[in-house]
Design a protein around this motif. Structure first.
Motif, PDB file in Angstrom:
ATOM      1  N   ALA A 231     -29.543  68.137 -37.915  1.00 54.63           N
ATOM      2  CA  ALA A 231     -30.573  67.208 -38.402  1.00 54.63           C
ATOM      3  C   ALA A 231     -30.556  65.870 -37.683  1.00 54.63           C
ATOM      4  CB  ALA A 231     -30.393  66.995 -39.907  1.00 54.63           C
ATOM      5  N   HIS A 233     -31.776  64.940 -35.002  1.00 55.95           N
ATOM      6  CA  HIS A 233     -33.046  64.588 -34.357  1.00 55.95           C
ATOM      7  C   HIS A 233     -33.989  63.856 -35.309  1.00 55.95           C
ATOM      8  CE1 HIS A 233     -34.359  68.165 -36.550  1.00 55.95           C
ATOM      9  NE2 HIS A 233     -35.598  67.779 -36.331  1.00 55.95           N
ATOM     10  N   ARG A 234     -33.684  63.866 -36.610  1.00 50.57           N
ATOM     11  CA  ARG A 234     -34.521  63.144 -37.575  1.00 50.57           C
ATOM     12  C   ARG A 234     -34.213  61.655 -37.622  1.00 50.57           C
ATOM     13  NH1 ARG A 234     -33.720  67.306 -42.654  1.00 50.57           N
ATOM     14  NH2 ARG A 234     -34.720  69.138 -41.713  1.00 50.57           N
ATOM     15  N   ASP A 270     -40.864  58.077 -33.614  1.00 50.54           N
ATOM     16  CA  ASP A 270     -40.123  59.026 -34.448  1.00 50.54           C
ATOM     17  C   ASP A 270     -40.950  59.612 -35.595  1.00 50.54           C
ATOM     18  OD1 ASP A 270     -37.936  58.766 -32.844  1.00 50.54           O
ATOM     19  OD2 ASP A 270     -36.793  57.513 -34.207  1.00 50.54           O
ATOM     20  N   LYS A 273     -43.173  62.214 -34.194  1.00 50.42           N
ATOM     21  CA  LYS A 273     -42.420  63.381 -33.741  1.00 50.42           C
ATOM     22  C   LYS A 273     -42.123  64.329 -34.901  1.00 50.42           C
ATOM     23  CE  LYS A 273     -38.022  62.864 -32.993  1.00 50.42           C
ATOM     24  NZ  LYS A 273     -36.734  62.435 -32.399  1.00 50.42           N
ATOM     25  N   LEU A 274     -41.870  63.769 -36.083  1.00 47.98           N
ATOM     26  CA  LEU A 274     -41.516  64.579 -37.247  1.00 47.98           C
ATOM     27  C   LEU A 274     -42.728  65.043 -38.040  1.00 47.98           C
ATOM     28  CD1 LEU A 274     -38.448  62.568 -38.623  1.00 47.98           C
ATOM     29  CD2 LEU A 274     -38.446  64.568 -37.120  1.00 47.98           C
ATOM     30  N   LEU A 455     -45.490  64.095 -44.367  1.00 48.23           N
ATOM     31  CA  LEU A 455     -44.158  63.571 -44.147  1.00 48.23           C
ATOM     32  C   LEU A 455     -43.938  62.305 -44.962  1.00 48.23           C
ATOM     33  CD1 LEU A 455     -41.507  63.497 -42.339  1.00 48.23           C
ATOM     34  CD2 LEU A 455     -42.834  62.035 -40.793  1.00 48.23           C
ATOM     35  N   PHE A 457     -41.518  59.607 -44.466  1.00 51.32           N
ATOM     36  CA  PHE A 457     -40.579  59.283 -43.406  1.00 51.32           C
ATOM     37  C   PHE A 457     -39.316  58.613 -43.931  1.00 51.32           C
ATOM     38  CE2 PHE A 457     -39.088  56.448 -39.939  1.00 51.32           C
ATOM     39  CZ  PHE A 457     -38.658  57.431 -39.070  1.00 51.32           C
ATOM     40  N   VAL A 460     -37.058  61.050 -45.538  1.00 52.69           N
ATOM     41  CA  VAL A 460     -36.377  61.922 -44.572  1.00 52.69           C
ATOM     42  C   VAL A 460     -35.170  61.216 -43.961  1.00 52.69           C
ATOM     43  CG1 VAL A 460     -36.605  63.018 -42.305  1.00 52.69           C
ATOM     44  CG2 VAL A 460     -38.370  63.353 -44.031  1.00 52.69           C
ATOM     45  N   VAL A 461     -35.344  59.934 -43.589  1.00 49.43           N
ATOM     46  CA  VAL A 461     -34.229  59.189 -43.013  1.00 49.43           C
ATOM     47  C   VAL A 461     -33.086  59.068 -44.016  1.00 49.43           C
ATOM     48  CG1 VAL A 461     -33.501  56.938 -42.116  1.00 49.43           C
ATOM     49  CG2 VAL A 461     -35.669  57.925 -41.373  1.00 49.43           C
ATOM     50  N   THR A 464     -31.335  62.361 -44.514  1.00 46.22           N
ATOM     51  CA  THR A 464     -30.544  62.729 -43.343  1.00 46.22           C
ATOM     52  C   THR A 464     -29.254  61.922 -43.274  1.00 46.22           C
ATOM     53  OG1 THR A 464     -32.597  63.270 -42.184  1.00 46.22           O
ATOM     54  CG2 THR A 464     -30.616  63.062 -40.844  1.00 46.22           C
TER      55      THR A 464
END
Length: 494
Positions: A231, A233-234, A270, A273-274, A455, A457, A460-461, A464
């Protein structure tokens, strides 16, 4: 506890990009979740991926580490930031503020900054239970050791014990760890209290003989073999070498981004990208820009040099053809400057100076000036009235008729510029796509229809970082790590 000797440990690497930054971020989250007041610290960073804080600039990696530690970023977390300006040298950011330029031939001068580095470290530690320090590059670069402030030079000056991390994914990890031990002088070697192996793929027990070889050759204990963290890449990448496309054939929107030599603040990309709806194509030199919906020109630390590189690649022709087809173009910071009629650098603030015509897609002109803008802002996307938080880090003033139809507001004032048809937009704002509402509205404007995002974001961060902390807790001997940090202080952690 004597706060003059706050517990601290330094994470060194056998080379650049072995995963030091993510390990520090994961440890910050792990120990913060244990109730400790953790602070990240990197004495010297070399990166054009910077963050704006209330007190000035630091590396984006340290901003992420501060987030992992659940504290606000501060310039003391990265007192020396060197921002490369090509082969000739770097801009010096000292404790958050521009402090001149460092020529490549004078790189040893960075040792002059040790007093400021130690002062920042002391201030940071005064309000912390634990400081986790990140090294830079490799401590085994003996040609740079004389005035080192980034690795064991700092560790010895501040009496901070260290752990050395090797990256098995790139190969040669046994040689890199044992070789580092071999070339270090005895006093430097004594600062390293153990080693770890990062990015292992497969069955960890198969590397047990390798661990035994390293331990026997160095005398250092192994604190863990950390498996590949898929993960990663997140989370924002620190190094532009990590930029690569992740193709999504079923995506609704295709965005192309030319990778220029001085690319800066590329973590702007970023969230895109996600985003499941977006196929983000990062185009390296030597390839033409593909047919797409949007071309994004990202930030640049050396606008004139990157503008010349863009033309040398023929990307200017691709962008103009894209525009004639009705495509959208977005310029971020230095990319915004390139979209105008002309860019001037009369004082050579980003290199050799001079001026050059821009792409002429916006009716604006840019002049680089000595005063640097570094600020955090509340911003709004005018077309959708969506809002978010962003930041600015730039030299220069951009003026012209197209600024009268700006696509954004920053702290309530018009910001950036837009072509009359709205298909070419420039802005000095970084971080605009981290706002789910703004990103969704902007993508909807490209594709047509309702706000387009699947998403969250920030979530997600955060998820992660939590997963990274759990990953390290499983595979690193964190209790020994704490004991090493505690040994510096001569007292127990709370």
């Amino acid at each position: 506890m004597d706060r003059a000797r706050t517990p601290a440990v330094m994470i060194l690497g056998t080379g650049s990009n072995v995963g030091k930054s993510l390990i520090v971020a994961g440890l910050c989250r792990l120990f913060a979740d244990r109730g400790l007041k953790v602070r990240p610290f990197k004495p010297q960073n070399m990166s054009n991926n910077a963050a704006a804080t209330a007190g000035g600039e630091i590396g984006r990696a340290q901003a992420l580490q501060a987030r992992a530690a659940r504290v606000a970023p501060h310039p003391d977390m990265n007192p020396v930031l060197l921002k490369p300006e090509g082969e000739q040298g770097s801009q010096i950011i000292l404790q958050g503020r521009v402090a001149g330029r460092l020529a490549s031939r004078d790189f040893a001068r960075r040792g002059d900054f040790l007093p400021q580095v130690l002062a920042s470290f002391a201030r940071l530690g005064a309000d912390a239970d634990l400081v986790i320090v990140e090294g830079a590059g490799s401590p085994a670069e003996t040609n740079l050791r004389a005035r080192d402030i980034a690795n064991l030079g700092f560790a010895r000056a501040a009496a901070v014990p260290a752990i050395l991390v090797g990256d098995i994914d790139r190969g040669g990890v046994i040689a890199s760890l044992v070789g580092s031990h071999a070339v270090l002088d005895p006093a430097d070697r004594a600062m390293i209290q153990g080693f770890a192996v990062n990015r292992f793929r497969g069955a960890v027990e198969l590397f047990r003989p390798g661990v035994e070889t390293i331990a026997a050759a160095t005398g250092w204990p192994c604190l863990g073999v950390v498996p590949w963290f898929a993960a990663a890449h997140r989370l924002p990448a620190e190094d532009g070498l990590d930029l690569r496309s992740e193709r999504k054939p079923d995506a609704r929107i295709r965005i192309a981004v030319p990778i220029l030599p001085g690319i800066a603040n590329f973590d702007d990309l970023d969230p895109l990208k996600l985003e499941p709806a977006v196929d983000l194509l990062l185009v390296p030199p030597g390839q033409a820009l593909p047919v797409c919906d949007v071309v994004i020109l990202p930030g640049s630390k050396t606008t004139l040099r990157d503008l010349a590189a863009l033309r040398a690649e023929g990307w200017d022709i691709d962008i103009l053809a894209h525009r004639r087809r009705g495509g959208h173009v977005l310029g971020l910071c230095g990319g915004y400057q390139m979209l105008g009629r002309i860019v001037r650098d009369p004082a050579g603030l980003e290199g050799s100076g001079g001026e050059a015509p821009g792409l002429g897609l916006l009716d604006v002109e840019t002049t680089l000036e000595g005063r640097k803008t570094v600020r955090e802002v509340a911003f709004a996307h005018v077309a959708s009235a969506t809002q978010g938080q962003a930041y600015e880090i730039h030299l220069g003033r951009t003026d012209g008729p197209d600024t009268l139809q700006a696509s954004f507001l920053a702290n309530g004032a018009p910001e950036g510029a837009s072509s009359p048809d709205g298909r070419v937009v420039g802005t000095y704002l970084h971080g605009i796509f981290a706002s789910d509402a703004v990103r969704g509205a902007w993508l909807a404007g490209i594709a047509g229809g309702a706000p387009l995002t699947a998403l969250r974001f920030d979530a997600v961060v955060e998820q992660t970082l939590d997963a990274l902390a759990i990953h390290l807790a499983r595979h690193l001997d964190v209790e020994t790590l704490l004991a090493i940090a505690r040994g510096r202080a001569g007292a127990g952690l709370p």
